[in-house]
Motif scaffolding. Sequence first.
Motif, short mmCIF file in Angstrom:
data_model
loop_
_atom_site.label_atom_id
_atom_site.label_comp_id
_atom_site.label_asym_id
_atom_site.label_seq_id
_atom_site.Cartn_x
_atom_site.Cartn_y
_atom_site.Cartn_z
N LEU A 14 39.89 40.96 36.64
CA LEU A 14 39.68 42.25 36.01
C LEU A 14 40.12 43.32 37.01
O LEU A 14 39.58 43.40 38.11
CB LEU A 14 38.21 42.43 35.64
N TYR A 15 41.09 44.15 36.61
CA TYR A 15 41.67 45.16 37.52
C TYR A 15 41.12 46.52 37.11
O TYR A 15 41.37 46.99 36.00
CB TYR A 15 43.19 45.11 37.43
N LEU A 16 40.39 47.16 38.03
CA LEU A 16 39.71 48.43 37.75
C LEU A 16 40.20 49.51 38.70
O LEU A 16 40.59 49.24 39.83
CB LEU A 16 38.19 48.27 37.93
N THR A 17 40.10 50.77 38.26
CA THR A 17 40.33 51.90 39.15
C THR A 17 39.33 52.99 38.83
O THR A 17 38.90 53.15 37.69
CB THR A 17 41.77 52.44 39.04
N ALA A 18 38.93 53.74 39.88
CA ALA A 18 37.93 54.79 39.73
C ALA A 18 38.04 55.74 40.91
O ALA A 18 38.58 55.37 41.97
CB ALA A 18 36.51 54.20 39.67
N PRO A 19 37.53 56.98 40.77
CA PRO A 19 37.45 57.86 41.95
C PRO A 19 36.62 57.18 43.04
O PRO A 19 35.69 56.41 42.75
CB PRO A 19 36.75 59.11 41.40
N VAL A 20 36.92 57.50 44.29
CA VAL A 20 36.35 56.76 45.42
C VAL A 20 34.82 56.75 45.39
O VAL A 20 34.19 55.69 45.40
CB VAL A 20 36.86 57.33 46.76
N MET A 21 34.19 57.94 45.39
CA MET A 21 32.74 57.97 45.49
C MET A 21 32.07 57.47 44.23
O MET A 21 31.06 56.75 44.28
CB MET A 21 32.25 59.38 45.85
N PHE A 22 32.62 57.82 43.05
CA PHE A 22 32.04 57.33 41.80
C PHE A 22 32.13 55.80 41.77
O PHE A 22 31.19 55.12 41.34
CB PHE A 22 32.76 57.92 40.60
N GLY A 23 33.25 55.27 42.22
CA GLY A 23 33.40 53.82 42.25
C GLY A 23 32.39 53.16 43.17
O GLY A 23 31.81 52.13 42.82
N ARG A 24 32.18 53.77 44.33
CA ARG A 24 31.22 53.19 45.28
C ARG A 24 29.79 53.27 44.75
O ARG A 24 29.01 52.32 44.89
CB ARG A 24 31.33 53.92 46.62
N LEU A 25 29.44 54.40 44.14
CA LEU A 25 28.06 54.61 43.70
C LEU A 25 27.74 53.92 42.38
O LEU A 25 26.61 53.45 42.18
CB LEU A 25 27.78 56.11 43.58
N HIS A 26 28.71 53.88 41.45
CA HIS A 26 28.38 53.44 40.10
C HIS A 26 29.18 52.22 39.62
O HIS A 26 28.65 51.43 38.83
CB HIS A 26 28.59 54.60 39.11
N VAL A 27 30.43 52.08 40.04
CA VAL A 27 31.22 50.94 39.56
C VAL A 27 30.92 49.69 40.37
O VAL A 27 30.73 48.60 39.81
CB VAL A 27 32.73 51.27 39.60
N LEU A 28 30.85 49.83 41.68
CA LEU A 28 30.63 48.65 42.53
C LEU A 28 29.32 47.93 42.21
O LEU A 28 29.32 46.68 42.16
CB LEU A 28 30.69 49.06 44.00
N PRO A 29 28.20 48.62 41.96
CA PRO A 29 26.99 47.89 41.58
C PRO A 29 27.15 47.10 40.29
O PRO A 29 26.64 45.97 40.18
CB PRO A 29 25.94 49.01 41.42
N VAL A 30 27.86 47.67 39.31
CA VAL A 30 28.11 46.94 38.06
C VAL A 30 28.98 45.73 38.32
O VAL A 30 28.73 44.63 37.79
CB VAL A 30 28.77 47.88 37.02
N VAL A 31 30.01 45.90 39.15
CA VAL A 31 30.89 44.77 39.48
C VAL A 31 30.08 43.66 40.16
O VAL A 31 30.26 42.46 39.86
CB VAL A 31 32.04 45.24 40.39
N GLY A 32 29.18 44.04 41.06
CA GLY A 32 28.36 43.03 41.73
C GLY A 32 27.53 42.23 40.74
O GLY A 32 27.40 41.00 40.87
N GLU A 33 26.95 42.91 39.75
CA GLU A 33 26.16 42.21 38.74
C GLU A 33 27.02 41.26 37.91
O GLU A 33 26.62 40.13 37.63
CB GLU A 33 25.48 43.24 37.83
#
Length: 296
Positions: free
Chosen positions: A94-113
């Motif tokens: 799954l290939y994702l892109t997001a703004p840096v801080m939004f990705g770190r705060l909100h996307v990365l936790p979802v990806v981890g789950e």
Amino acid sequence: MDRLLTLEMFVAVAAEGGFAAAARKLGSSPPAVTRGIAALEARLGTVLFHRSTRAVALTDAGEIFLEKAQRILADLAGAERELRGAEAEPGGQLYLTAPVMFGRLHVLPVVGELLAQHAALSVRMMLIDRNVRIVEEGIDVAVRIGALVDSALKAVRIGTVRQMLVASPGYLARHGAPEGVADLNGHNLIRSMGPRASGDWHFVAGRLRVDAQRRLTVNTVDGALAAAEAGMGIANLLSYQVAEAVGAGRLISLLPDDQPPPLPVNLLFEPSRASLPSVRAFVMAMKERGRRKGLG
């Protein structure tokens, strides 16, 4: 030569910028790709590429045809995924892109789950504070903050964020707090770069031209945030970017009644990818996170 194969060759040459690179990507040979493009041009009755000894570039006709060819291949891939089973377990990359801080705060936790739940899934993330071309880059889902331009992409809103002006207690003790937008003139303003970079700061009653007032321009959100916390001036950032610092008292929100309407946060993806199990799982998880974290 097979029509589908020549379309794949055409898109690969356009993406890779050359016949040899396209051949490597497709596991073919440069002469075979050259013959495929020639056959496609003969069938269409037009030249798709400008060729030279140093570079290959799309003609005007090629630019027009590229979008249609990409759409045909994407639709075919989507149909194949549906036939393989829309209810299948999320898997593959799954290939994702997001703004840096939004990705770190909100996307990365979802990806981890998702990675913990689905052993067959792998994720590639591009965190970057600029908008990338989703189709050309092969992105499955992109997070976009702000108004969207009209396109054939599907958008799913997961929340909203607000513009916020912030400054440190130390800065305000030295310079005083502005009581209105006009009071920003004469203050040290910190300008950040990226999709929201502009010479204007927008407010309910209009906009303020900040070029004359800015003392510092920083190319990352983290840098602008650090500069504001260090007392170097007033920064214009987004609510999710400053939430922790404001909550801890390191920054103070200024002129909240003058801020413009909230900005939408959307997930963008090609309609043909909507049935992909990994995309469905990610979109559902991001919508749930937006609800739990109050993004909107």
